[in-house]
Design an enzyme around this catalytic site. Structure first.
Site, mmCIF file in Angstrom:
data_model
loop_
_atom_site.group_PDB
_atom_site.id
_atom_site.type_symbol
_atom_site.label_atom_id
_atom_site.label_comp_id
_atom_site.label_asym_id
_atom_site.label_seq_id
_atom_site.Cartn_x
_atom_site.Cartn_y
_atom_site.Cartn_z
ATOM 1 N N HIS A 227 3.159 14.545 1.641
ATOM 2 C CA HIS A 227 2.528 15.840 1.353
ATOM 3 C C HIS A 227 3.595 16.901 1.579
ATOM 4 C CE1 HIS A 227 -1.702 14.510 1.208
ATOM 5 N NE2 HIS A 227 -1.351 13.629 2.125
ATOM 6 N N HIS B 280 -10.516 1.148 1.612
ATOM 7 C CA HIS B 280 -10.273 2.089 2.706
ATOM 8 C C HIS B 280 -11.555 2.056 3.541
ATOM 9 C CE1 HIS B 280 -8.511 5.969 4.376
ATOM 10 N NE2 HIS B 280 -9.666 5.822 4.989
ATOM 11 N N ASP C 19 1.567 2.545 3.495
ATOM 12 C CA ASP C 19 0.708 3.718 3.347
ATOM 13 C C ASP C 19 1.538 4.996 3.401
ATOM 14 O OD1 ASP C 19 -1.544 5.184 2.816
ATOM 15 O OD2 ASP C 19 -2.333 5.136 4.860
ATOM 16 N N ARG D 263 2.391 9.217 -5.742
ATOM 17 C CA ARG D 263 2.065 10.539 -6.293
ATOM 18 C C ARG D 263 2.431 10.621 -7.776
ATOM 19 N NH1 ARG D 263 -1.138 10.722 -2.034
ATOM 20 N NH2 ARG D 263 -0.285 11.720 -0.191
ATOM 21 N N ASN E 172 -5.198 7.310 -5.930
ATOM 22 C CA ASN E 172 -5.855 8.576 -5.557
ATOM 23 C C ASN E 172 -4.997 9.779 -5.935
ATOM 24 O OD1 ASN E 172 -3.974 7.921 -3.542
ATOM 25 N ND2 ASN E 172 -5.051 9.083 -1.987
ATOM 26 N N HIS F 146 0.875 -1.190 0.000
ATOM 27 C CA HIS F 146 0.000 0.000 0.000
ATOM 28 C C HIS F 146 0.904 1.230 0.000
ATOM 29 C CE1 HIS F 146 -3.799 2.194 1.495
ATOM 30 N NE2 HIS F 146 -2.895 3.117 1.224
ATOM 31 N N HIS G 282 -4.602 -0.645 5.651
ATOM 32 C CA HIS G 282 -4.087 0.045 6.853
ATOM 33 C C HIS G 282 -4.972 -0.191 8.082
ATOM 34 C CE1 HIS G 282 -6.863 2.851 5.012
ATOM 35 N NE2 HIS G 282 -5.987 3.299 4.166
HETATM 36 C C1 NCD Z 1 -3.421 9.001 2.062
HETATM 37 C C2 NCD Z 1 -2.983 10.054 1.050
HETATM 38 O O1 NCD Z 1 -2.459 11.112 1.455
HETATM 39 O O2 NCD Z 1 -3.125 9.825 -0.147
HETATM 40 N N1 NCD Z 1 -3.545 9.613 3.345
HETATM 41 C C3 NCD Z 1 -3.541 8.995 4.547
HETATM 42 O O3 NCD Z 1 -3.737 9.677 5.559
HETATM 43 N N2 NCD Z 1 -3.305 7.723 4.678
HETATM 44 C C4 NCD Z 1 -4.693 8.353 1.611
HETATM 45 C C5 NCD Z 1 -5.099 7.127 2.386
HETATM 46 O O4 NCD Z 1 -4.518 6.048 2.220
HETATM 47 O O5 NCD Z 1 -6.008 7.248 3.190
HETATM 48 ZN ZN ZN Z 2 -3.124 5.070 1.583
#
Ligand code: NCD
Ligand code: ZN
Length: 340
Positions: free
Chosen positions: A246, A136, A242, A17, A41, A13, A170
């Protein structure tokens, strides 16, 4: 010097980006892992096979490690249909990803409701075609109970589609473990942060936005029970970081972005954790063997990662042109170093 060898590490997972961000972070994963399940996503979500294939090319063309295998995923919206699923299957896509609308980063195109007649039909087709359904699993209820409340939907899908493999992504709540034990077709991925931290690590002292993620970190009991699954390499769980980078400015603003960037040095961090609990012998199953069985992975280019017993440190920041990304446990001391 003491060494361990990890064969074909897999991150089941991962958020890689796109664009500049992808270029700056991809090597953190491809230098450590043989393959990874890449989440769909993006700002333009990967809702079609065409978009997924383009994304696969962006990934491979930006990686120095040409043997790295991205497992592409298809973002399920209400407009998904049988034809698209057939096309996806023909092109080698194995995983469908459901986001409830609004549950997390870039989930605006997700599903308002999961158990609609149309989605049940899609699940039926997915079951017959042998897809894996990754979810999710969170409602829009109280944040500490969202995963637990979603449990009913996991149970219903698992019962109605017994041959469909369903992954609780997750997993963060110890009450979800019962689903793993009850339904043969329910599996889970576990992150490093949910098995090592609680809500207090995010907001028990000063607020730490770099530890803000969805699903939210939970209680010591949740952490410890999930850690136990990982340390024992429970055969129904696989590692999924995961890792979700950012920009620092988006983590520190009002309405901070959810996501923890954990990929730098993550194998050394996992080795440090497993050794601390005298479970190093289970790390191989947790970071690869279980996933290979669950996802039927048999087409990897072999990759061996060597770790030696020598201190290393998680980088304090990753510099992009305009802003930084702050990794999980920035600056932390680890007991192991990857031998390059
Ligand atoms: C993930 C993301 O930033 O794309 N964020 C997160 O808090 N885990 C998306 C996700 O897996 O929920
Ligand atoms: Zn994720």
């Amino acid at each position: 010097m003491e060494e361990i060898v990890l064969k074909d590490p897999l991150d089941m997972h991962l958020h890689l980006r796109e664009g500049e961000m992808l270029k700056n972070i991809i090597e953190y994963t491809t230098s450590q892992f043989a393959g990874a399940v890449v989440m769909p996503n993006l700002t333009t979500p990967i809702t079609t096979t065409e978009l997924a294939l383009q994304y696969g090319e962006e990934i491979t063309s930006n990686s120095k490690h040409k043997t790295f295998k991205p497992f592409l995923t298809l973002y399920i919206t209400d407009s998904i249909n049988e034809e698209e699923l057939k096309y996806a299957k023909n092109k080698g896509i194995k995983i469908l990803k459901i986001y409830p609308k609004g549950a997390t980063t870039n989930s605006e195109n997700g599903l308002n409701e999961i158990l609609t007649p149309h989605m049940l039909k899609i699940c039926d087709i997915a079951e017959n075609m042998g897809f894996i359904l990754s979810i999710h699993g969170e409602t829009n209820g109280f944040s500490m109970d969202r995963e637990y409340q979603f449990g009913k939907i996991f149970a219903k899908l698992a019962q109605d589609f017994p041959k469909l493999k369903i992954v609780i992504e997750h997993m963060s709540d110890h009450r979800s473990i019962e689903l793993l034990e009850t339904y043969p077709n329910i599996y889970a991925t576990l992150t490093l942060h949910h098995i090592t931290m609680t809500l207090d690590d995010m907001l028990g002292g000063a607020l730490n936005a770099h530890r803000f993620c969805k699903p939210i970190l939970k209680t010591p009991k949740d952490r410890d029970m999930l850690l136990n699954l990982a340390l024992n390499a429970h055969p129904k769980v696989s590692f999924g970081s995961d890792s979700a980078p950012h920009l620092e400015k988006n983590k520190l603003k009002d309405s901070a972005a959810a996501g923890i960037f954990s990929s730098p040095m993550i194998l050394c961090a996992l080795a440090t954790l497993f050794e601390k609990h005298n479970k190093l012998e289970n790390l191989q199953a947790f970071i690869s063997n279980n996933a290979k069985k669950i996802y039927n992975i048999n087409d990897l280019q072999p990759k061996e990662i060597r770790l030696c017993k020598k201190h290393s440190w998680v980088p304090t920041q990753i510099k992009l042109i305009q802003n930084n990304i702050i990794p999980f446990n920035a600056g932390a001391l680890l007991e192991w170093t990857q031998v390059i």
